[in-house]
Design a protein around this motif. Structure first.
Motif, PDB file in Angstrom:
ATOM      1  N   ARG A  58      48.159  40.274  42.161  1.00  0.00           N
ATOM      2  CA  ARG A  58      47.329  41.314  42.787  1.00  0.00           C
ATOM      3  C   ARG A  58      46.606  40.758  44.014  1.00  0.00           C
ATOM      4  N   GLU A  59      46.098  39.555  43.889  1.00  0.00           N
ATOM      5  CA  GLU A  59      45.378  38.927  44.998  1.00  0.00           C
ATOM      6  C   GLU A  59      46.313  38.716  46.190  1.00  0.00           C
ATOM      7  N   ASP A 115      50.673  35.622  32.061  1.00  0.00           N
ATOM      8  CA  ASP A 115      49.494  36.088  31.344  1.00  0.00           C
ATOM      9  C   ASP A 115      48.595  36.827  32.331  1.00  0.00           C
ATOM     10  N   THR A 116      47.393  37.104  31.936  1.00  0.00           N
ATOM     11  CA  THR A 116      46.467  37.858  32.781  1.00  0.00           C
ATOM     12  C   THR A 116      46.234  37.161  34.118  1.00  0.00           C
ATOM     13  N   SER A 117      46.090  35.853  34.106  1.00  0.00           N
ATOM     14  CA  SER A 117      45.837  35.137  35.361  1.00  0.00           C
ATOM     15  C   SER A 117      47.038  35.216  36.302  1.00  0.00           C
ATOM     16  N   TYR A 118      48.240  35.251  35.755  1.00  0.00           N
ATOM     17  CA  TYR A 118      49.441  35.391  36.584  1.00  0.00           C
ATOM     18  C   TYR A 118      49.406  36.719  37.336  1.00  0.00           C
ATOM     19  N   PHE A 119      49.114  37.807  36.616  1.00  0.00           N
ATOM     20  CA  PHE A 119      49.069  39.118  37.255  1.00  0.00           C
ATOM     21  C   PHE A 119      47.884  39.235  38.215  1.00  0.00           C
ATOM     22  N   ASP A 120      46.779  38.590  37.881  1.00  0.00           N
ATOM     23  CA  ASP A 120      45.641  38.572  38.805  1.00  0.00           C
ATOM     24  C   ASP A 120      46.024  37.906  40.121  1.00  0.00           C
ATOM     25  N   SER A 121      46.766  36.802  40.053  1.00  0.00           N
ATOM     26  CA  SER A 121      47.176  36.114  41.276  1.00  0.00           C
ATOM     27  C   SER A 121      48.154  36.968  42.084  1.00  0.00           C
ATOM     28  N   THR A 154      47.075  42.090  47.789  1.00  0.00           N
ATOM     29  CA  THR A 154      45.922  42.582  48.531  1.00  0.00           C
ATOM     30  C   THR A 154      45.831  41.879  49.880  1.00  0.00           C
TER      31      THR A 154
END
Length: 79
Positions: free
Chosen positions: A70-71, A62-68, A74
């Motif tokens: 990206r983090e 979900d969105t949180s998976y992709f956010d992690s 980075t």
């Protein structure tokens, strides 16, 4: 290195000659080797996609998976 001879109709030979001249290849062999490498890479990528598609998911995507992801990316790029 091995040698392989291939026969091409005139229109395909003309196309290869154009590609060699316009795309900076030294010889038609260089052009054909590049095509083979790309096809090999494409097949490997396809196999990885199929393997991934048939595997079980281990966590929700979900969105949180992709956010992690990206983090993590980075952090890796800033090292």
């Amino acid at each position: 290195m091995s040698t392989m001879n291939i026969s091409l109709p005139d229109n395909l030979k003309h196309f290869v000659d154009q590609q060699v001249a316009s795309r900076g290849y030294g010889t038609s062999s260089e052009y054909v080797r590049e095509l083979i490498r790309r096809d090999k890479d494409r097949q490997q990528f396809r196999n990885l996609l199929l393997e991934g598609a048939s595997s079980e998911t281990t966590e929700p995507i979900d969105t949180s998976y992709f956010d992690s992801l990206r983090e993590r990316a980075t952090k890796q790029s800033s090292k």
